[in-house]
Design a protein around this motif. Structure first.
Motif, PDB file in Angstrom:
ATOM      1  N   PHE A 125       0.564  -1.384   0.155  1.00 16.65           N
ATOM      2  CA  PHE A 125      -0.268  -0.066  -0.125  1.00 16.65           C
ATOM      3  C   PHE A 125       0.707   1.699   0.368  1.00 16.65           C
ATOM      4  CE2 PHE A 125      -2.794  -3.530   1.716  1.00 16.65           C
ATOM      5  CZ  PHE A 125      -4.075  -3.563   1.105  1.00 16.65           C
ATOM      6  N   ILE A 126       0.230   2.393  -0.580  1.00 17.41           N
ATOM      7  CA  ILE A 126       1.486   3.282  -0.811  1.00 17.41           C
ATOM      8  C   ILE A 126       0.273   4.768   0.186  1.00 17.41           C
ATOM      9  CG2 ILE A 126       2.172   5.321  -2.306  1.00 17.41           C
ATOM     10  CD1 ILE A 126       2.930   3.381  -4.291  1.00 17.41           C
ATOM     11  N   ALA A 127       0.684   5.098   0.771  1.00 22.19           N
ATOM     12  CA  ALA A 127       0.213   5.890   1.616  1.00 22.19           C
ATOM     13  C   ALA A 127       0.498   7.891   1.112  1.00 22.19           C
ATOM     14  CB  ALA A 127       0.326   5.581   3.010  1.00 22.19           C
ATOM     15  N   LEU A 128      -0.175   8.479   1.261  1.00 22.42           N
ATOM     16  CA  LEU A 128       0.263  10.374   1.309  1.00 22.42           C
ATOM     17  C   LEU A 128      -0.739  10.560   2.143  1.00 22.42           C
ATOM     18  CD1 LEU A 128      -0.224   9.950  -2.787  1.00 22.42           C
ATOM     19  CD2 LEU A 128       1.484   9.662  -1.624  1.00 22.42           C
ATOM     20  N   VAL A 129      -0.108  11.743   3.329  1.00 20.81           N
ATOM     21  CA  VAL A 129      -0.321  12.631   3.443  1.00 20.81           C
ATOM     22  C   VAL A 129      -0.539  14.037   2.916  1.00 20.81           C
ATOM     23  CG1 VAL A 129       0.070  13.908   6.474  1.00 20.81           C
ATOM     24  CG2 VAL A 129       1.098  10.716   5.696  1.00 20.81           C
ATOM     25  N   GLU A 130      -2.146  14.899   3.198  1.00 15.23           N
ATOM     26  CA  GLU A 130      -1.896  15.687   2.648  1.00 15.23           C
ATOM     27  C   GLU A 130      -1.393  15.893   1.492  1.00 15.23           C
ATOM     28  OE1 GLU A 130      -3.079  19.089   5.868  1.00 15.23           O
ATOM     29  OE2 GLU A 130      -1.379  17.772   6.333  1.00 15.23           O
ATOM     30  N   PRO A 131      -1.846  15.129   0.764  1.00 17.29           N
ATOM     31  CA  PRO A 131      -1.060  15.495  -0.860  1.00 17.29           C
ATOM     32  C   PRO A 131      -1.822  16.781  -1.780  1.00 17.29           C
ATOM     33  CG  PRO A 131      -2.818  13.790  -0.947  1.00 17.29           C
ATOM     34  CD  PRO A 131      -2.151  13.663   0.226  1.00 17.29           C
ATOM     35  N   LEU A 150      -0.669  13.514  -7.631  1.00 23.50           N
ATOM     36  CA  LEU A 150      -1.540  12.625  -7.075  1.00 23.50           C
ATOM     37  C   LEU A 150      -1.881  10.750  -8.117  1.00 23.50           C
ATOM     38  CD1 LEU A 150      -3.778  12.347  -4.566  1.00 23.50           C
ATOM     39  CD2 LEU A 150      -3.979  10.912  -6.247  1.00 23.50           C
ATOM     40  N   GLY A 151      -1.705  11.789  -8.858  1.00 20.16           N
ATOM     41  CA  GLY A 151      -2.340  11.004 -10.233  1.00 20.16           C
ATOM     42  C   GLY A 151      -1.162  10.314 -10.453  1.00 20.16           C
ATOM     43  N   THR A 152      -0.100  10.753 -11.140  1.00 16.69           N
ATOM     44  CA  THR A 152       0.829   9.585 -11.229  1.00 16.69           C
ATOM     45  C   THR A 152       1.619   8.849 -10.456  1.00 16.69           C
ATOM     46  OG1 THR A 152       1.945  12.132 -12.418  1.00 16.69           O
ATOM     47  CG2 THR A 152       2.945  10.441 -11.801  1.00 16.69           C
ATOM     48  N   ILE A 153       0.875   9.681  -9.130  1.00 13.17           N
ATOM     49  CA  ILE A 153       2.222   8.328  -7.575  1.00 13.17           C
ATOM     50  C   ILE A 153       0.566   7.139  -8.071  1.00 13.17           C
ATOM     51  CG2 ILE A 153       1.887   7.851  -5.416  1.00 13.17           C
ATOM     52  CD1 ILE A 153       2.241  10.578  -5.297  1.00 13.17           C
ATOM     53  N   LEU A 154      -0.478   7.573  -8.162  1.00 16.33           N
ATOM     54  CA  LEU A 154      -1.602   6.212  -8.103  1.00 16.33           C
ATOM     55  C   LEU A 154      -0.986   5.262  -9.625  1.00 16.33           C
ATOM     56  CD1 LEU A 154      -4.105   4.715  -7.459  1.00 16.33           C
ATOM     57  CD2 LEU A 154      -5.573   6.554  -8.894  1.00 16.33           C
ATOM     58  N   ARG A 155      -0.575   5.815 -10.389  1.00 14.83           N
ATOM     59  CA  ARG A 155       0.003   5.579 -11.801  1.00 14.83           C
ATOM     60  C   ARG A 155       0.745   4.317 -11.876  1.00 14.83           C
ATOM     61  NH1 ARG A 155       0.847   9.439 -15.050  1.00 14.83           N
ATOM     62  NH2 ARG A 155       2.962   8.884 -14.997  1.00 14.83           N
ATOM     63  N   THR A 156       1.521   5.015 -10.712  1.00 18.07           N
ATOM     64  CA  THR A 156       2.580   4.074 -10.381  1.00 18.07           C
ATOM     65  C   THR A 156       2.882   3.204  -8.869  1.00 18.07           C
ATOM     66  OG1 THR A 156       4.399   6.112 -10.980  1.00 18.07           O
ATOM     67  CG2 THR A 156       5.510   5.010  -9.269  1.00 18.07           C
ATOM     68  N   ALA A 157       1.649   3.342  -8.135  1.00 16.75           N
ATOM     69  CA  ALA A 157       1.002   2.021  -7.336  1.00 16.75           C
ATOM     70  C   ALA A 157       0.752   1.340  -8.433  1.00 16.75           C
ATOM     71  CB  ALA A 157       0.175   2.884  -6.365  1.00 16.75           C
ATOM     72  N   ASP A 158       0.122   1.650  -9.520  1.00 18.00           N
ATOM     73  CA  ASP A 158      -1.078   0.581 -10.306  1.00 18.00           C
ATOM     74  C   ASP A 158       0.194  -0.137 -10.721  1.00 18.00           C
ATOM     75  OD1 ASP A 158      -3.077  -1.053 -11.705  1.00 18.00           O
ATOM     76  OD2 ASP A 158      -2.383   0.216 -13.436  1.00 18.00           O
ATOM     77  N   ALA A 159       1.050   0.323 -11.545  1.00 16.08           N
ATOM     78  CA  ALA A 159       2.035   0.020 -12.347  1.00 16.08           C
ATOM     79  C   ALA A 159       2.944  -1.673 -11.352  1.00 16.08           C
ATOM     80  CB  ALA A 159       3.276   0.627 -12.459  1.00 16.08           C
ATOM     81  N   VAL A 160       3.442  -0.912 -10.310  1.00 15.71           N
ATOM     82  CA  VAL A 160       3.670  -2.373  -8.941  1.00 15.71           C
ATOM     83  C   VAL A 160       2.877  -3.255  -8.415  1.00 15.71           C
ATOM     84  CG1 VAL A 160       6.334  -0.576  -9.270  1.00 15.71           C
ATOM     85  CG2 VAL A 160       4.466   0.030  -7.023  1.00 15.71           C
ATOM     86  N   GLY A 161       1.919  -2.768  -9.420  1.00 13.98           N
ATOM     87  CA  GLY A 161       1.380  -4.146  -8.482  1.00 13.98           C
ATOM     88  C   GLY A 161       0.731  -3.279  -6.853  1.00 13.98           C
ATOM     89  N   ALA A 162       0.556  -2.148  -6.701  1.00 15.06           N
ATOM     90  CA  ALA A 162       0.219  -2.075  -4.988  1.00 15.06           C
ATOM     91  C   ALA A 162      -1.284  -3.011  -5.180  1.00 15.06           C
ATOM     92  CB  ALA A 162       0.113  -0.835  -4.930  1.00 15.06           C
TER      93      ALA A 162
END
Length: 227
Positions: free
Chosen positions: A174-180, A186-198
């Motif tokens: 899981f990837i956690a963001l505090v007050e992005p 945020l969208g880029t991080i979500l895309r990266t999380a999907d790419a690494v199988g989060a």
């Protein structure tokens, strides 16, 4: 068709005058009408053509209920109240079409669709029974959040889930963001999380809306795969 209508009228008139009793002439009228229409179908040059489906009326009013809802979803207040968000462009709409989450409805301006992918995607969505409505270019431009709109957008339901609904598995990521603060990041991080199988993205202590139009564009469809 004028001669057919005349023939039909004259046959009916003859039966009505020849058989004064309404009870006795009704079955005869039905039989003549059935024979006549069957004959028309046999001789018609269009008998083997597929049924005609009239084109959908084009929405030209900015006050249309679906148009107003789509435009309202550009604001966070409306997104929070409706639990929905806006998706713009064929490449972003290709992901929900593949992932399978239901779309509330699709709006498209046929004059603005470019290339082969957008019309094919629209046909696929219509084939799946998605509620699709044609709008004028002026209406589309009133909704789109950028210049030169791609002519295709949709309204979908958000996929927020409470933390308690997650069941951690072995090696879950899981990837956690505090007050992005930046929706594009945020969208880029979500895309990266999907790419690494989060397994999901955790948003802590508020911050920017994950369904901000900029975040949705930057996510490139990851919103439909990750909660």
């Amino acid at each position: 068709m004028g001669s057919v209508r005349t023939c039909h009228y004259e046959a009916g008139a003859y039966i009505r005058t020849s058989l004064p009793n309404p009870v006795s002439r009704e079955p005869v009228l039905r039989e003549v009408e059935g024979d006549l229409y069957n004959h028309i179908l046999r001789i018609s040059p269009f008998r083997n053509q597929p049924p005609y489906n009239p084109p959908m009326p084009v929405i030209t009013s900015r006050q249309n209920a679906k148009v107003k809802l789509a435009r309202a979803l550009l604001s966070r207040k409306a997104r929070d109240a409706e639990g929905r968000f806006l998706i713009e462009g064929p490449f972003h709409l290709g992901e929900p079409a593949a992932a399978g989450p239901p779309l509330d409805f699709v709006l498209y301006a046929e004059e603005q669709l470019r290339g082969d992918f957008a019309p094919q995607l629209l046909a696929d969505l219509q084939g799946k029974g998605v509620d699709c409505h044609a709008v004028s270019p002026d209406v589309m431009e009133s909704i789109a959040g950028k210049d030169n709109p791609a002519g295709l957008l949709a309204v979908a339901r958000q996929n927020y889930r409470p933390l308690s609904s997650f069941i951690p598995q072995t090696a879950s990521l899981f990837i956690a963001l505090v007050e992005p603060a930046d929706p594009g990041n945020l969208g880029t991080i979500l895309r990266t999380a999907d790419a690494v199988g989060a397994a999901g993205l955790l948003l802590l202590d508020g911050g920017v809306d994950a369904y901000h139009p900029t975040a949705v564009r930057a996510g490139l469809g990851a919103h439909f795969w990750l909660p």
